[in-house]
Design a protein around this motif. Sequence first.
Motif, PDB file in Angstrom:
ATOM      1  N   ALA A  80       3.782   5.101 -16.035  1.00  0.00           N
ATOM      2  CA  ALA A  80       4.981   4.479 -15.340  1.00  0.00           C
ATOM      3  C   ALA A  80       6.088   5.202 -14.844  1.00  0.00           C
ATOM      4  CB  ALA A  80       5.295   3.210 -15.955  1.00  0.00           C
ATOM      5  N   GLU A  81       6.469   6.085 -15.976  1.00  0.00           N
ATOM      6  CA  GLU A  81       7.725   6.998 -15.687  1.00  0.00           C
ATOM      7  C   GLU A  81       7.413   8.086 -14.919  1.00  0.00           C
ATOM      8  OE1 GLU A  81       9.857   8.218 -19.355  1.00  0.00           O
ATOM      9  OE2 GLU A  81       8.897   6.550 -20.416  1.00  0.00           O
ATOM     10  N   PHE A  82       6.353   8.680 -14.929  1.00  0.00           N
ATOM     11  CA  PHE A  82       5.693   9.490 -14.109  1.00  0.00           C
ATOM     12  C   PHE A  82       6.050   9.051 -12.531  1.00  0.00           C
ATOM     13  CE2 PHE A  82       1.948  12.137 -12.138  1.00  0.00           C
ATOM     14  CZ  PHE A  82       2.767  13.297 -11.832  1.00  0.00           C
ATOM     15  N   MET A  83       5.455   8.026 -12.336  1.00  0.00           N
ATOM     16  CA  MET A  83       5.436   7.139 -10.881  1.00  0.00           C
ATOM     17  C   MET A  83       6.841   7.272 -10.310  1.00  0.00           C
ATOM     18  SD  MET A  83       3.080   4.085 -11.105  1.00  0.00           S
ATOM     19  CE  MET A  83       1.719   4.191 -12.244  1.00  0.00           C
ATOM     20  N   LYS A  84       7.904   7.388 -11.315  1.00  0.00           N
ATOM     21  CA  LYS A  84       9.458   7.404 -10.950  1.00  0.00           C
ATOM     22  C   LYS A  84      10.120   8.651 -10.911  1.00  0.00           C
ATOM     23  CE  LYS A  84       9.923   2.628 -11.730  1.00  0.00           C
ATOM     24  NZ  LYS A  84       8.542   2.224 -11.326  1.00  0.00           N
ATOM     25  N   LEU A  85       9.340   9.639 -10.730  1.00  0.00           N
ATOM     26  CA  LEU A  85       9.637  10.962 -10.742  1.00  0.00           C
ATOM     27  C   LEU A  85       9.956  11.832  -9.438  1.00  0.00           C
ATOM     28  CD1 LEU A  85      10.030  12.575 -13.458  1.00  0.00           C
ATOM     29  CD2 LEU A  85       8.186  13.925 -13.110  1.00  0.00           C
ATOM     30  N   ASN A  86      10.728  10.911  -8.535  1.00  0.00           N
ATOM     31  CA  ASN A  86      10.784  11.212  -7.138  1.00  0.00           C
ATOM     32  C   ASN A  86      11.864  12.332  -7.059  1.00  0.00           C
ATOM     33  OD1 ASN A  86      12.118   8.751  -7.832  1.00  0.00           O
ATOM     34  ND2 ASN A  86      13.284   9.167  -5.974  1.00  0.00           N
ATOM     35  N   GLN A  87      12.601  12.544  -7.959  1.00  0.00           N
ATOM     36  CA  GLN A  87      13.496  13.824  -7.901  1.00  0.00           C
ATOM     37  C   GLN A  87      12.594  15.136  -7.765  1.00  0.00           C
ATOM     38  OE1 GLN A  87      16.235  13.713 -11.359  1.00  0.00           O
ATOM     39  NE2 GLN A  87      17.156  15.883 -10.682  1.00  0.00           N
ATOM     40  N   TYR A  88      11.616  15.107  -8.424  1.00  0.00           N
ATOM     41  CA  TYR A  88      10.767  16.400  -8.366  1.00  0.00           C
ATOM     42  C   TYR A  88       9.440  16.211  -7.580  1.00  0.00           C
ATOM     43  CZ  TYR A  88      13.927  17.098 -12.327  1.00  0.00           C
ATOM     44  OH  TYR A  88      15.216  17.170 -12.937  1.00  0.00           O
TER      45      TYR A  88
ATOM     46  N   LYS B  68      -3.534  -0.242  -7.079  1.00  0.00           N
ATOM     47  CA  LYS B  68      -2.490  -1.106  -7.091  1.00  0.00           C
ATOM     48  C   LYS B  68      -1.300  -1.036  -7.969  1.00  0.00           C
ATOM     49  CE  LYS B  68      -2.619  -6.208  -7.029  1.00  0.00           C
ATOM     50  NZ  LYS B  68      -1.619  -6.788  -8.267  1.00  0.00           N
ATOM     51  N   ALA B  69      -1.303  -0.656  -9.140  1.00  0.00           N
ATOM     52  CA  ALA B  69      -0.185  -0.183 -10.121  1.00  0.00           C
ATOM     53  C   ALA B  69       0.682   0.846  -9.461  1.00  0.00           C
ATOM     54  CB  ALA B  69      -0.892   0.099 -11.432  1.00  0.00           C
ATOM     55  N   VAL B  70      -0.094   1.996  -9.030  1.00  0.00           N
ATOM     56  CA  VAL B  70       0.603   3.053  -8.414  1.00  0.00           C
ATOM     57  C   VAL B  70       1.544   2.611  -7.218  1.00  0.00           C
ATOM     58  CG1 VAL B  70       0.471   5.286  -7.598  1.00  0.00           C
ATOM     59  CG2 VAL B  70      -0.812   4.851  -9.593  1.00  0.00           C
ATOM     60  N   VAL B  71       0.572   1.977  -6.404  1.00  0.00           N
ATOM     61  CA  VAL B  71       1.517   1.420  -4.741  1.00  0.00           C
ATOM     62  C   VAL B  71       2.440   0.622  -5.311  1.00  0.00           C
ATOM     63  CG1 VAL B  71       0.934   0.037  -2.645  1.00  0.00           C
ATOM     64  CG2 VAL B  71      -0.816   1.896  -3.490  1.00  0.00           C
ATOM     65  N   GLU B  72       2.546  -0.368  -6.239  1.00  0.00           N
ATOM     66  CA  GLU B  72       3.467  -1.256  -6.439  1.00  0.00           C
ATOM     67  C   GLU B  72       4.595  -1.017  -7.337  1.00  0.00           C
ATOM     68  OE1 GLU B  72       1.598  -4.662  -8.467  1.00  0.00           O
ATOM     69  OE2 GLU B  72       0.721  -5.316  -6.663  1.00  0.00           O
ATOM     70  N   GLN B  73       4.452   0.188  -8.200  1.00  0.00           N
ATOM     71  CA  GLN B  73       5.397   0.858  -9.111  1.00  0.00           C
ATOM     72  C   GLN B  73       6.196   2.142  -8.613  1.00  0.00           C
ATOM     73  OE1 GLN B  73       4.066   0.849 -13.412  1.00  0.00           O
ATOM     74  NE2 GLN B  73       2.591  -0.679 -12.688  1.00  0.00           N
ATOM     75  N   SER B  74       5.506   2.729  -7.748  1.00  0.00           N
ATOM     76  CA  SER B  74       6.079   4.264  -7.598  1.00  0.00           C
ATOM     77  C   SER B  74       7.190   4.055  -6.602  1.00  0.00           C
ATOM     78  CB  SER B  74       4.850   4.892  -7.038  1.00  0.00           C
ATOM     79  OG  SER B  74       5.258   6.191  -6.697  1.00  0.00           O
ATOM     80  N   THR B  75       8.165   5.098  -6.964  1.00  0.00           N
ATOM     81  CA  THR B  75       9.152   5.367  -6.127  1.00  0.00           C
ATOM     82  C   THR B  75       8.798   6.512  -5.483  1.00  0.00           C
ATOM     83  OG1 THR B  75      10.414   6.500  -7.861  1.00  0.00           O
ATOM     84  CG2 THR B  75      10.891   4.155  -7.876  1.00  0.00           C
ATOM     85  N   ILE B  76       7.801   7.344  -5.710  1.00  0.00           N
ATOM     86  CA  ILE B  76       7.329   8.580  -4.973  1.00  0.00           C
ATOM     87  C   ILE B  76       6.567   8.070  -3.682  1.00  0.00           C
ATOM     88  CG2 ILE B  76       6.318  10.782  -4.990  1.00  0.00           C
ATOM     89  CD1 ILE B  76       6.444  10.368  -8.378  1.00  0.00           C
ATOM     90  N   PRO B  77       6.467   8.790  -2.645  1.00  0.00           N
ATOM     91  CA  PRO B  77       5.649   8.331  -1.499  1.00  0.00           C
ATOM     92  C   PRO B  77       4.160   8.326  -1.972  1.00  0.00           C
ATOM     93  CG  PRO B  77       7.287   9.787  -0.760  1.00  0.00           C
ATOM     94  CD  PRO B  77       7.670   9.557  -2.307  1.00  0.00           C
ATOM     95  N   VAL B  78       3.373   7.284  -1.611  1.00  0.00           N
ATOM     96  CA  VAL B  78       2.066   7.171  -2.399  1.00  0.00           C
ATOM     97  C   VAL B  78       0.954   7.578  -1.122  1.00  0.00           C
ATOM     98  CG1 VAL B  78       0.262   5.930  -3.528  1.00  0.00           C
ATOM     99  CG2 VAL B  78       2.684   5.937  -4.277  1.00  0.00           C
ATOM    100  N   ILE B  79      -0.110   8.228  -1.232  1.00  0.00           N
ATOM    101  CA  ILE B  79      -1.295   8.326  -0.498  1.00  0.00           C
ATOM    102  C   ILE B  79      -2.322   7.444  -0.940  1.00  0.00           C
ATOM    103  CG2 ILE B  79      -2.946   9.307   0.963  1.00  0.00           C
ATOM    104  CD1 ILE B  79      -1.036  11.957   0.906  1.00  0.00           C
ATOM    105  N   GLU B  80      -2.956   6.422  -0.647  1.00  0.00           N
ATOM    106  CA  GLU B  80      -3.531   5.326  -1.045  1.00  0.00           C
ATOM    107  C   GLU B  80      -5.244   6.187  -1.074  1.00  0.00           C
ATOM    108  OE1 GLU B  80      -3.775   1.108  -1.038  1.00  0.00           O
ATOM    109  OE2 GLU B  80      -1.874   1.572   0.250  1.00  0.00           O
ATOM    110  N   THR B  81      -5.723   6.397  -2.136  1.00  0.00           N
ATOM    111  CA  THR B  81      -7.195   6.688  -2.185  1.00  0.00           C
ATOM    112  C   THR B  81      -7.848   5.518  -2.365  1.00  0.00           C
ATOM    113  OG1 THR B  81      -7.363   7.805  -4.227  1.00  0.00           O
ATOM    114  CG2 THR B  81      -6.455   9.027  -2.566  1.00  0.00           C
ATOM    115  N   GLY B  82      -9.111   5.355  -1.904  1.00  0.00           N
ATOM    116  CA  GLY B  82      -9.774   4.070  -2.128  1.00  0.00           C
ATOM    117  C   GLY B  82     -10.898   3.720  -2.950  1.00  0.00           C
ATOM    118  N   THR B  83     -10.528   2.488  -3.295  1.00  0.00           N
ATOM    119  CA  THR B  83     -12.008   1.808  -3.628  1.00  0.00           C
ATOM    120  C   THR B  83     -12.682   1.668  -2.611  1.00  0.00           C
ATOM    121  OG1 THR B  83     -10.612  -0.111  -3.270  1.00  0.00           O
ATOM    122  CG2 THR B  83     -10.741   0.435  -5.644  1.00  0.00           C
ATOM    123  N   GLY B  84     -13.938   1.599  -2.913  1.00  0.00           N
ATOM    124  CA  GLY B  84     -15.155   1.675  -1.948  1.00  0.00           C
ATOM    125  C   GLY B  84     -16.193   0.507  -1.702  1.00  0.00           C
ATOM    126  N   ASN B  85     -15.753  -0.761  -1.080  1.00  0.00           N
ATOM    127  CA  ASN B  85     -16.695  -1.705  -0.990  1.00  0.00           C
ATOM    128  C   ASN B  85     -17.261  -1.386   0.365  1.00  0.00           C
ATOM    129  OD1 ASN B  85     -18.192  -4.115  -1.125  1.00  0.00           O
ATOM    130  ND2 ASN B  85     -16.532  -5.510  -0.487  1.00  0.00           N
TER     131      ASN B  85
END
Length: 416
Positions: free
Chosen positions: A188-196, A210-227
């Motif tokens: 969770a702390e790593f997801m907030k490391l947008n300074q670096y 889902k957790a990364v998309v919702e918690q991150s302050t760093i821009p995220v590229i979603e890679t997918g679950t595959g249904n």
Amino acid sequence: MNHMLEQLGMHAKDAEVILRNLHTDKKNEVLCAVAGKLTDCAERILEANAVDVENGRKNHMPEGLIDRLMLTRERIDGMAEGLRQISELDDPIGEVTGMKKRPNGLLIGQKRVPLGVIGIIYEARPNVTADAFGLCFKTGNAVILKGGSDAIHSNTAIVECIRETLKESGVTEDAIQLITDTSRETAAEFMKLNQYVDVLIPRGGKGLIKAVVEQSTIPVIETGTGNCHIYVDESADLNMAADIVMNAKTQRVGVCNACESLLVHENVKEAFLPVMAERLRSKHVEMRADEEAKALIPDAKTATEEDWGTEYLDYILSIKVVKSVEEAIAHINRYNTKHSEAIITNDYSHAQKFLDEVDAAAVYVNASTRFTDGFEFGFGAEIGISTQKLHARGPMGLLALTATKYIIYGNGQIRP
């Protein structure tokens, strides 16, 4: 801020300056050296991996995920081969595209540059460690990896081998760093490391993404679950369709490009479904079918609404009969995760309609969804399969890890 993470971030930023300016020949030389080192270190990596696999079995990890976690000498050779392939690909960094001359004489173009520092949070797939390094290194990006606790011994061994090679090659070891604390708090702390960190890429299950998309302050590229779905059209070659479904469902069940749902046109259900079911039984695949399909597959369970939207990553397949290609497309667009979808057909207009109207990163005609993979697409490896639409979509190779900057040549112009 977590002091350990801040140190990693600062080291990555320092490494980025060096990597950005590395000559292509040097990058390729290092990639080949790392490939050699991985095969030389195979015993050490396999010993570490055996500990992770044993722990996974103790923790009742499903067999499909054990398969994802497990390394063999062949898989390590595959990781090394991926790095060699990346070394042979063109280096996109420094490429100048679309230089145009403005009426005032300015020449304005775009130059391809690294993204900078890339963070990757992933689950039990140790091969991601080598693939991520190769693609990030070739594109001049520093990478910070946060693997799951399931693969910590394997990841640590692989990263140690890579860092040893970097040191021997006279390149900063901090081109790759691994966060060894596998706790959720650290993630969770790593997801907030947008300074670096410039970009964060999650690779794993629905919960992680889902957790990364919702918690991150760093821009995220979603890679997918595959249904992922396969639709067998009324004009399909049914032998080909059965072979493709078997490959897409059973070759490796724990991967995101495996088939999870089968749609069959009502005009071929009687000819196709009993034969298909027999083949699926040979691999002990549990079938969950709608009423029409169940009438032809007596041992199938009744599919629920939830089944249509589920990525099983297991020997389970949902099956539905549809009346038309339009119904198949509507069903897929409602329940899919925008990953990989396939139509088996000999009808050109149905193939085109499917390609045009299905909303997914990869859409196939008469081929298995299992090919959605950077290695298979000729990228050497992949950093993940993007299911979003910004910046990158589908298997992410070298180009997806670059940005552009404008470069402007003048000869004294000032703005009036």
